[in-house]
Write an enzyme that holds these catalytic residues in place. Structure first.
Site, PDB file in Angstrom:
ATOM      1  N   GLU A  51      -0.663  -2.029   5.108  1.00 10.45           N
ATOM      2  CA  GLU A  51       0.357  -2.075   6.164  1.00 10.45           C
ATOM      3  C   GLU A  51       0.504  -0.746   6.876  1.00 10.45           C
ATOM      4  OE1 GLU A  51       4.271  -1.592   8.013  1.00 10.45           O
ATOM      5  OE2 GLU A  51       3.597  -0.565   6.207  1.00 10.45           O
ATOM      6  N   GLU A  52       0.109   0.347   6.226  1.00 10.10           N
ATOM      7  CA  GLU A  52       0.379   1.686   6.768  1.00 10.10           C
ATOM      8  C   GLU A  52      -0.616   2.141   7.828  1.00 10.10           C
ATOM      9  OE1 GLU A  52       3.044   3.042   6.333  1.00 10.10           O
ATOM     10  OE2 GLU A  52       3.828   2.692   4.319  1.00 10.10           O
ATOM     11  N   ASP A  97       0.836  -1.207   0.000  1.00  7.51           N
ATOM     12  CA  ASP A  97       0.000   0.000   0.000  1.00  7.51           C
ATOM     13  C   ASP A  97       0.876   1.265   0.000  1.00  7.51           C
ATOM     14  OD1 ASP A  97       0.850  -0.856   2.532  1.00  7.51           O
ATOM     15  OD2 ASP A  97      -0.727   0.266   3.561  1.00  7.51           O
TER      16      ASP A  97
HETATM   17 ZN   LIG Z   1       5.377   1.409   5.047  1.00  5.76          ZN
END
Ligand SMILES: [Zn+2]
Length: 149
Positions: free
Chosen positions: A138-139, A80
């Site tokens: 993931e962020e 992402d």
């Molecule tokens: Zn990252």
């Protein structure tokens, strides 16, 4: 085996750069990833490496099994991007206003795909299994890597 792996990785360098720039140009925010996992899946389709799609959302887990028994290792990359405006003049700069690969996930993904291609090229020598995990979201927290998945 190691020498061959590095030989193939060197051979695939320009393809990894091309992939990285393509992902960089088309960033997608956490949990809104559509194009990126489709590109990853198409890459595995072209190689004939089996994978599971839509893992925990839009994650992809590919599995390459060697011709001889051995251990299993996993290699993980996230895909992402971040809600940032890219302010560069790069030829492959983001085409999406306010979205940018500023955390390196474009590179992570290209590297793991290059590794997958290299391991695939030496599959006949491979003892064991290599699992390639492509994680979405993931962020953010909670992200695309839940313990339930
Ligand atoms: Zn990252």
């Amino acid at each position: 085996m190691q020498e061959n792996l590095f030989t193939y990785l060197t051979e695939y360098e320009s393809e990894m750069i091309r992939l990285r720039r393509d992902f960089h140009r088309h960033p997608e925010l956490s949990f809104q990833e559509v194009r990126t996992p489709a590109k990853i899946a198409a890459f595995y389709d072209a190689l004939g490496i089996p994978y599971r799609a839509n893992v925990g959302g839009s994650g992809i887990v590919a599995t390459l099994t060697g011709t001889r028994p051995g251990k299993t290792i996993a290699i993980r990359a996230d895909f992402d991007a971040l809600p940032l405006q890219e302010e560069t003049e790069l030829s492959f700069r983001s085409i999406r206003p306010g979205v940018m690969h500023a955390c390196g996930h474009d590179g992570h993904t290209a590297i793991v795909l290059g590794l997958a291609a290299a391991f695939h090229a030496i599959q006949d020598e491979l003892a064991g299994t290599v699992v390639f995990i492509h994680q979405h979201g993931e962020e953010v927290f909670p992200g695309g890597c839940h313990p339930d998945d």
